[in-house]
Design a protein around this motif. Structure first.
Motif, PDB file in Angstrom:
ATOM      1  N   ALA A  63      70.644  43.667  69.345  1.00  0.00           N
ATOM      2  CA  ALA A  63      70.457  44.033  67.938  1.00  0.00           C
ATOM      3  C   ALA A  63      69.066  44.593  67.655  1.00  0.00           C
ATOM      4  CB  ALA A  63      70.744  42.834  67.038  1.00  0.00           C
ATOM      5  N   GLY A  64      68.589  45.460  68.538  1.00  0.00           N
ATOM      6  CA  GLY A  64      67.339  46.168  68.264  1.00  0.00           C
ATOM      7  C   GLY A  64      66.074  45.402  68.557  1.00  0.00           C
ATOM      8  N   VAL A  65      66.196  44.213  69.143  1.00  0.00           N
ATOM      9  CA  VAL A  65      64.987  43.486  69.542  1.00  0.00           C
ATOM     10  C   VAL A  65      65.109  43.082  71.015  1.00  0.00           C
ATOM     11  CG1 VAL A  65      64.497  42.577  67.256  1.00  0.00           C
ATOM     12  CG2 VAL A  65      65.902  41.251  68.829  1.00  0.00           C
ATOM     13  N   ILE A  66      63.942  42.844  71.633  1.00  0.00           N
ATOM     14  CA  ILE A  66      63.941  42.377  73.015  1.00  0.00           C
ATOM     15  C   ILE A  66      64.128  40.865  73.002  1.00  0.00           C
ATOM     16  CG2 ILE A  66      62.514  42.062  75.062  1.00  0.00           C
ATOM     17  CD1 ILE A  66      61.293  44.779  74.531  1.00  0.00           C
ATOM     18  N   GLU A  67      65.146  40.391  73.703  1.00  0.00           N
ATOM     19  CA  GLU A  67      65.388  38.953  73.784  1.00  0.00           C
ATOM     20  C   GLU A  67      64.513  38.342  74.859  1.00  0.00           C
ATOM     21  OE1 GLU A  67      67.566  36.692  72.347  1.00  0.00           O
ATOM     22  OE2 GLU A  67      68.382  38.076  70.856  1.00  0.00           O
ATOM     23  N   GLN A  68      64.378  39.040  75.989  1.00  0.00           N
ATOM     24  CA  GLN A  68      63.592  38.486  77.089  1.00  0.00           C
ATOM     25  C   GLN A  68      63.215  39.586  78.070  1.00  0.00           C
ATOM     26  OE1 GLN A  68      65.417  35.090  78.896  1.00  0.00           O
ATOM     27  NE2 GLN A  68      63.774  34.790  80.378  1.00  0.00           N
ATOM     28  N   ILE A  69      62.014  39.484  78.603  1.00  0.00           N
ATOM     29  CA  ILE A  69      61.564  40.399  79.648  1.00  0.00           C
ATOM     30  C   ILE A  69      61.194  39.568  80.855  1.00  0.00           C
ATOM     31  CG2 ILE A  69      59.863  42.159  80.310  1.00  0.00           C
ATOM     32  CD1 ILE A  69      59.409  42.744  77.407  1.00  0.00           C
ATOM     33  N   GLY A  70      61.609  39.994  82.042  1.00  0.00           N
ATOM     34  CA  GLY A  70      61.211  39.228  83.212  1.00  0.00           C
ATOM     35  C   GLY A  70      61.865  39.759  84.460  1.00  0.00           C
ATOM     36  N   ARG A  71      61.569  39.126  85.584  1.00  0.00           N
ATOM     37  CA  ARG A  71      62.244  39.509  86.817  1.00  0.00           C
ATOM     38  C   ARG A  71      63.691  39.031  86.721  1.00  0.00           C
ATOM     39  NH1 ARG A  71      58.536  37.433  91.580  1.00  0.00           N
ATOM     40  NH2 ARG A  71      58.577  35.600  90.242  1.00  0.00           N
ATOM     41  N   PRO A  72      64.633  39.758  87.304  1.00  0.00           N
ATOM     42  CA  PRO A  72      66.046  39.424  87.118  1.00  0.00           C
ATOM     43  C   PRO A  72      66.368  37.962  87.424  1.00  0.00           C
ATOM     44  CG  PRO A  72      65.833  41.505  88.276  1.00  0.00           C
ATOM     45  CD  PRO A  72      64.443  40.981  88.100  1.00  0.00           C
ATOM     46  N   LEU A  73      65.871  37.457  88.555  1.00  0.00           N
ATOM     47  CA  LEU A  73      66.241  36.091  88.923  1.00  0.00           C
ATOM     48  C   LEU A  73      65.608  35.073  87.986  1.00  0.00           C
ATOM     49  CD1 LEU A  73      66.317  36.245  92.805  1.00  0.00           C
ATOM     50  CD2 LEU A  73      68.218  36.067  91.174  1.00  0.00           C
ATOM     51  N   ASP A  74      64.396  35.379  87.497  1.00  0.00           N
ATOM     52  CA  ASP A  74      63.754  34.475  86.532  1.00  0.00           C
ATOM     53  C   ASP A  74      64.577  34.412  85.258  1.00  0.00           C
ATOM     54  OD1 ASP A  74      61.815  34.124  88.358  1.00  0.00           O
ATOM     55  OD2 ASP A  74      60.328  35.409  87.377  1.00  0.00           O
ATOM     56  N   ILE A  75      65.069  35.576  84.836  1.00  0.00           N
ATOM     57  CA  ILE A  75      65.868  35.600  83.613  1.00  0.00           C
ATOM     58  C   ILE A  75      67.161  34.820  83.822  1.00  0.00           C
ATOM     59  CG2 ILE A  75      67.288  37.114  82.162  1.00  0.00           C
ATOM     60  CD1 ILE A  75      65.029  39.065  82.111  1.00  0.00           C
ATOM     61  N   TYR A  76      67.751  34.988  84.993  1.00  0.00           N
ATOM     62  CA  TYR A  76      68.991  34.277  85.271  1.00  0.00           C
ATOM     63  C   TYR A  76      68.744  32.775  85.315  1.00  0.00           C
ATOM     64  CZ  TYR A  76      73.479  33.187  87.378  1.00  0.00           C
ATOM     65  OH  TYR A  76      74.720  32.678  87.608  1.00  0.00           O
ATOM     66  N   ALA A  77      67.662  32.408  85.989  1.00  0.00           N
ATOM     67  CA  ALA A  77      67.403  30.977  86.189  1.00  0.00           C
ATOM     68  C   ALA A  77      66.889  30.318  84.913  1.00  0.00           C
ATOM     69  CB  ALA A  77      66.386  30.789  87.311  1.00  0.00           C
ATOM     70  N   ASP A  78      66.204  31.099  84.095  1.00  0.00           N
ATOM     71  CA  ASP A  78      65.540  30.472  82.952  1.00  0.00           C
ATOM     72  C   ASP A  78      65.678  31.318  81.688  1.00  0.00           C
ATOM     73  OD1 ASP A  78      64.053  28.729  81.506  1.00  0.00           O
ATOM     74  OD2 ASP A  78      62.107  29.437  82.251  1.00  0.00           O
ATOM     75  N   PRO A  79      66.893  31.455  81.166  1.00  0.00           N
ATOM     76  CA  PRO A  79      67.080  32.270  79.960  1.00  0.00           C
ATOM     77  C   PRO A  79      66.351  31.655  78.771  1.00  0.00           C
ATOM     78  CG  PRO A  79      69.100  31.106  80.507  1.00  0.00           C
ATOM     79  CD  PRO A  79      68.138  30.849  81.627  1.00  0.00           C
ATOM     80  N   GLN A  80      65.669  32.491  78.013  1.00  0.00           N
ATOM     81  CA  GLN A  80      64.845  31.998  76.906  1.00  0.00           C
ATOM     82  C   GLN A  80      65.618  31.905  75.594  1.00  0.00           C
ATOM     83  OE1 GLN A  80      61.484  30.986  77.216  1.00  0.00           O
ATOM     84  NE2 GLN A  80      62.128  31.071  79.348  1.00  0.00           N
ATOM     85  N   SER A  81      66.852  32.377  75.569  1.00  0.00           N
ATOM     86  CA  SER A  81      67.613  32.250  74.323  1.00  0.00           C
ATOM     87  C   SER A  81      69.101  32.129  74.629  1.00  0.00           C
ATOM     88  CB  SER A  81      67.361  33.465  73.419  1.00  0.00           C
ATOM     89  OG  SER A  81      68.001  34.598  73.958  1.00  0.00           O
ATOM     90  N   LEU A  82      69.824  31.678  73.636  1.00  0.00           N
ATOM     91  CA  LEU A  82      71.268  31.525  73.768  1.00  0.00           C
ATOM     92  C   LEU A  82      71.916  32.842  74.135  1.00  0.00           C
ATOM     93  CD1 LEU A  82      72.374  29.274  70.791  1.00  0.00           C
ATOM     94  CD2 LEU A  82      72.825  28.885  73.221  1.00  0.00           C
ATOM     95  N   PHE A  83      71.405  33.951  73.514  1.00  0.00           N
ATOM     96  CA  PHE A  83      72.005  35.254  73.766  1.00  0.00           C
ATOM     97  C   PHE A  83      71.885  35.616  75.240  1.00  0.00           C
ATOM     98  CE2 PHE A  83      71.649  39.732  74.519  1.00  0.00           C
ATOM     99  CZ  PHE A  83      72.851  40.174  73.989  1.00  0.00           C
ATOM    100  N   VAL A  84      70.677  35.453  75.785  1.00  0.00           N
ATOM    101  CA  VAL A  84      70.458  35.815  77.188  1.00  0.00           C
ATOM    102  C   VAL A  84      71.306  34.920  78.082  1.00  0.00           C
ATOM    103  CG1 VAL A  84      68.732  36.014  79.007  1.00  0.00           C
ATOM    104  CG2 VAL A  84      68.129  36.604  76.662  1.00  0.00           C
ATOM    105  N   ALA A  85      71.382  33.642  77.742  1.00  0.00           N
ATOM    106  CA  ALA A  85      72.165  32.699  78.547  1.00  0.00           C
ATOM    107  C   ALA A  85      73.614  33.134  78.629  1.00  0.00           C
ATOM    108  CB  ALA A  85      72.065  31.304  77.931  1.00  0.00           C
ATOM    109  N   ALA A  86      74.149  33.562  77.490  1.00  0.00           N
ATOM    110  CA  ALA A  86      75.559  33.932  77.458  1.00  0.00           C
ATOM    111  C   ALA A  86      75.782  35.307  78.067  1.00  0.00           C
ATOM    112  CB  ALA A  86      76.067  33.909  76.018  1.00  0.00           C
ATOM    113  N   PHE A  87      74.787  36.211  77.907  1.00  0.00           N
ATOM    114  CA  PHE A  87      75.004  37.597  78.322  1.00  0.00           C
ATOM    115  C   PHE A  87      74.833  37.773  79.826  1.00  0.00           C
ATOM    116  CE2 PHE A  87      73.866  42.051  78.916  1.00  0.00           C
ATOM    117  CZ  PHE A  87      74.924  42.645  78.259  1.00  0.00           C
ATOM    118  N   MET A  88      73.824  37.128  80.404  1.00  0.00           N
ATOM    119  CA  MET A  88      73.558  37.333  81.827  1.00  0.00           C
ATOM    120  C   MET A  88      74.415  36.379  82.649  1.00  0.00           C
ATOM    121  SD  MET A  88      71.527  39.798  81.638  1.00  0.00           S
ATOM    122  CE  MET A  88      71.235  39.976  83.392  1.00  0.00           C
ATOM    123  N   GLY A  89      75.016  36.908  83.687  1.00  0.00           N
ATOM    124  CA  GLY A  89      75.892  36.110  84.516  1.00  0.00           C
ATOM    125  C   GLY A  89      77.344  36.402  84.187  1.00  0.00           C
ATOM    126  N   SER A  90      78.165  36.393  85.200  1.00  0.00           N
ATOM    127  CA  SER A  90      79.580  36.631  84.971  1.00  0.00           C
ATOM    128  C   SER A  90      80.369  35.631  85.802  1.00  0.00           C
ATOM    129  CB  SER A  90      79.935  38.058  85.377  1.00  0.00           C
ATOM    130  OG  SER A  90      81.313  38.252  85.296  1.00  0.00           O
TER     131      SER A  90
END
Lengths: 294, 350
Positions: free
Chosen positions: B210-237
Motif C-alpha cells: 500500500a505505498g509504504v515499505i514494510e521491511q528492508i533486509g537480506r532475503p533470509l533475514d526477512i524470512y527469518a525475522d519478519p517485522q510486521s504481520l504483512f511481511v509474515a503473511a506475504f513472504m513464504g509459500s
C-alpha cells in the motif's frame, strides 16, 4: 477459422434472403456498368435512336485528345495534393491528440465533424470562403497582394478544390491514424524513450513504421476518394473550369456525357476509371496484408 | 554503474490518490534490489519513477550523484526490461539491440562489437536477423535483456520480466539473470509479485504494501525475522500461520512466558511445526487432519484445531500418509514463535 454453417430446411428461403442485396447490386451496379462497357464501343446519334458499333475508336481518340490528357494531368496533381495534405494534417492532428490525456475525446469529436458534411456542402463552404467579392479568405489574401479569383485563375480554382477536398477527408484519416496510434503499445514508446530517442525520433522510428498498414490503407482509400467522391465539390464550385483547369477525370465523364452528350466517349472514360478502381482494389487486397511490418 | 538513492519520494495522482507515501531507499552500487509486494502496492510505480516514466510528486531520486527528478528517461542512463518485453516489432533482433546505441551516436564499430558481445553472452547470435515475432517467449526475454546490457547503463530496471514465461523457463531465466548481474556488477532494481523470485534474486529485499515499505533486509533475514504481520503473511509459500493469542491461550495452558506484553498475534512458520516430539522446550496443540497436499519432496498438512478460526498449515519432509479426521499432535518449539503487537501489527520487542 471455422465458420458456422447454417442449414436451411427450405431450399428457396436462403435465396429469398439474399435476393434484395443481389437485386440492388444487379440493377444499380452491374447493369449500368455493362451498359457503360457496351456503349463505349458504340456511337449513338444525337437523339439516341440508333447506335453503331465502332470498336475501340473511342478509346483510341481518348488517348489522343489533348483535353483528356490534360485532365489526367490535372487529376494526378489533384490526387497527390489532396492525399498528401489530408493525410499529412490528419497524422499531425492524430499525433497531437494522442498526446492529450483529458480533452482528447473533445478534440476527436470536433475533428470528426467535417466528415458529416456532404461534398457539395464542403465545396460551397470553401467557395464562399474563397469568393472573390465576398469571401473572407480572398479578402485577407488581398493584404498579401494576391488578387484572388477562382473564376478566372486556374491555379486559384485548383487550390480551392484541393482545400475543400482535403479538408473534408482529414476527419476520416484522422480517425484511422488515431486508432492506429492507440494500438501501438505504450511500452514501446517508453522503451524508446529510455533508449534515448526524443519525441520526434520516437514517432518516426517507432510509431510511424508501426502505422504503415494504416497509412497504406488510407493511401488507397484517399486516392479512391479523390478520383470519385470529389465530383460533388467540383460540381458545386468550379464546374471543371476555368479553361479545363479543374476538369478532373470523374467530372469530365459527367460533362462530356450529360452536358456534351457524347455518350460513347463518356462511357469509354468511365470504363477507364472503372479499370483504375479495379486495379487499386486489387493492389489493396493483394498487398495491404503483406505490407504489415511486423 | 551507480548507486540509487530515494529520499521522501511521494507519488500522488490527480492530487488525491496517493500511490507512494514518502519513501526512503538507498541502493548501493552493484547491488541487486528486489521490490516485492502484492498488486497495487506501488512497486511498479516506484520503478517507473526511477526510470523517469512517471513524474515524482515530491521527494528526490538520485542516480549516482545526480538528482534525476527533472531528467528525461534517456538522460538518466538506465535500461529497463519490460513485462511484455516491449521489443520493437518492425526491427530485427539486431535492430532492437542497436537502437539505443544509435540514438546515442555510438560509432558503428563499437555498436557492432557490443551487439555481438551481448548476443554471445545471451546466446542469441543465431537469431540476430530475425524479427521478434519469430522468436519464442524465452528468446524474446533474452533479446529484451540484451537490449538492456548493450547500453552498459548505470542501472538495470526490471519490471516483472519473467511473469509471461512458463514456470520452468522462469526458473532458468531467474538463475541467468542473477548470474548475469553478478558478472556485470550493474546496479539492478527488480520488481516482482512472486516472493520466490524475490527471495532467490535479491541482495536486498524491499517488501512493499500500500505505498509504504514494510521491511528492508537480506532475503533470509526477512524470512527469518519478519517485522510486521504483512511481511509474515506475504513472504513464504505457504505464508506464516497467524494465530490470535487469546484463542491460542484458550488452547494451550503452557505458553512460554517470554511472549512480550501487548502481543495480539502469534506467527509460526509451517516448517516450524513438528509432528514428532522435539527435545527442546515446546508446547503442543491437539488437532485433526483436514487435508494433505503432496508436493513430492515434502507434504503440506492442513490441520484443524478446535478453537482456532483457521486451519494450521505445516510442512513435513517426505510423504505424509494420513486421512482426513486423523488426530494429530502439533509440537511447537518456544524459540520459533513470532509475536506481533495487537495495536500496530509490528513485531513485538522481546
Amino acid at each position: 477459422m471455422e465458420t458456422k454453417r447454417t442449414v436451411f430446411p427450405n431450399k428457396v428461403l436462403p435465396y429469398l434472403f439474399v435476393a434484395p442485396q443481389l437485386i440492388i447490386t444487379l440493377v444499380f451496379f452491374i447493369w449500368p456498368a455493362t451498359q457503360a462497357v457496351k456503349s463505349s464501343f458504340e456511337r449513338a446519334d444525337p437523339f439516341g435512336f440508333s447506335t453503331q458499333f465502332v470498336g475501340l475508336t473511342h478509346y483510341i481518340r481518348l488517348f489522343q485528345d489533348p483535353l483528356y490528357l490534360n485532365s489526367i494531368g490535372r487529376t494526378v496533381m489533384f490526387a497527390i495534393a489532396v492525399t498528401a495534405i489530408s493525410m499529412g494534417l490528419a497524422l499531425l492532428f492524430a499525433a497531437a491528440v494522442s498526446r492529450l490525456i483529458r480533452s482528447s475525446q473533445f478534440y476527436t469529436t470536433l475533428l470528426v465533424w467535417p466528415y458529416a458534411v456532404a461534398p457539395v456542402v464542403a465545396g460551397i463552404l470553401w467557395w464562399f470562403l474563397f469568393n472573390s467579392s465576398t469571401g473572407i479568405l480572398a479578402y485577407m489574401l488581398r493584404y498579401f497582394g494576391v488578387i484572388w479569383n477562382a473564376n478566372l485563375n486556374g491555379t486559384h480554382a485548383m487550390i480551392l478544390i484541393i482545400a475543400a477536398a482535403a479538408w473534408k477527408q482529414i476527419s476520416y484519416n484522422f480517425l484511422f491514424f488515431l486508432a492506429g496510434m492507440q494500438s501501438v503499445p505504450h511500452s514501446l514508446t517508453e522503451a524508446a524513450a529510455i533508449d534515448g530517442a526524443g519525441p520526434f525520433k520516437r514517432f518516426w522510428t517507432i510509431v510511424f513504421p508501426l502505422l504503415s498498414p494504416t497509412t497504406f490503407f488510407l493511401f488507397i482509400i484517399n486516392i479512391n476518394y479523390v478520383m470519385f467522391d470529389t465530383f460533388g465539390i467540383i460540381a458545386a464550385t468550379t464546374n471543371g473550369g476555368p479553361n479545363q483547369a479543374t476538369n478532373i477525370l470523374v467530372y469530365k465523364v459527367y460533362s462530356d456525357g450529360f452536358i456534351g452528350l457524347n455518350i460513347g466517349s463518356s462511357s469509354a472514360q468511365s470504363v477507364v476509371l472503372m479499370l483504375f478502381v479495379i486495379a487499386l482494389t486489387f493492389i489493396q487486397f493483394r498487398y495491404v496484408e503483406r505490407r504489415v511490418n511486423y | 554503474m551507480a548507486s540509487i538513492t530515494l529520499t521522501s519520494v511521494k507519488k500522488t495522482y490527480h492530487g488525491n490518490v496517493t500511490a507512494i507515501h514518502g519513501l526512503d531507499l538507498s541502493i548501493e552500487d552493484g547491488e541487486f534490489v528486489v521490490l516485492v509486494g502484492p498488486s497495487g502496492c506501488g512497486k511498479s510505480t516506484l520503478l517507473r519513477m526511477i526510470a523517469g516514466l512517471e513524474t515524482i510528486t515530491t521527494g528526490e531520486v538520485r542516480i549516482g550523484n545526480t538528482v534525476v527528478n527533472r531528467l528525461e528517461p534517456a538522460e538518466r542512463d538506465i535500461a529497463m526490461v519490460f513485462q511484455n518485453y516491449a521489443l520493437y516489432p518492425h526491427m530485427s533482433v539486431r535492430g532492437n539491440l542497436e537502437y539505443g546505441l544509435k540514438n546515442r551516436g555510438t560509432p558503428r564499430p563499437e555498436i557492432d562489437r557490443r551487439v555481438l558481445e551481448a548476443a554471445r553472452i545471451l546466446e542469441i547470435e543465431p537469431f540476430l536477423d530475425r524479427k521478434p515475432r519469430q522468436l519464442s517467449g524465452g528468446q524474446r526475454q533474452r533479446v529484451a535483456m540484451g537490449r538492456a546490457i548493450v547500453r552498459q547503463p548505470k542501472a538495470f530496471l526490471f519490471d516483472e520480466p519473467l511473469s509471461n514465461l512458463d514456470a520452468k523457463l522462469r526458473g532458468q531465466m531467474r538463475v541467468e539473470i542473477r548470474r548475469l548481474q553478478r558478472t556485470l556488477g550493474t546496479t539492478s532494481v527488480y520488481v516482482t509479485h512472486d516472493q520466490l523470485e524475490a527471495m532467490t534474486l535479491a541482495d536486498k529485499l524491499v517488501v512493499m504494501n500500500a505505498g509504504v515499505i514494510e521491511q528492508i533486509g537480506r532475503p533470509l533475514d526477512i524470512y527469518a525475522d519478519p517485522q510486521s504481520l504483512f511481511v509474515a503473511a506475504f513472504m513464504g509459500s505457504p505464508g506464516m500461520n497467524l494465530v490470535d493469542i487469546e484463542r491460542l491461550r484458550g488452547l494451550v495452558a503452557d505458553l512460554p512466558a517470554s511472549i512480550p506484553s501487548g502481543t495480539g498475534t502469534i506467527g509460526i512458520r509451517p516448517e516450524d511445526i513438528a509432528l514428532d516430539e522435539p527435545a527442546t522446550p515446546h508446547f503442543t496443540i491437539s488437532a485433526t487432519l483436514e487435508a494433505v497436499e503432496l508436493v513430492g519432496s515434502e507434504s503440506l498438512i492442513y490441520a484443524n484445531a478446535q478453537g482456532l478460526s483457521e486451519d494450521v498449515v505445516l510442512r513435513s519432509q517426505g510423504i505424509h500418509r494420513g486421512n482426513p479426521g486423523d488426530p494429530l499432535t502439533l509440537h511447537i518449539r518456544h524459540e520459533v514463535l513470532h509475536s506481533f503487537l495487537r495495536e500496530t501489527g509490528r513485531k513485538a520487542a522481546a
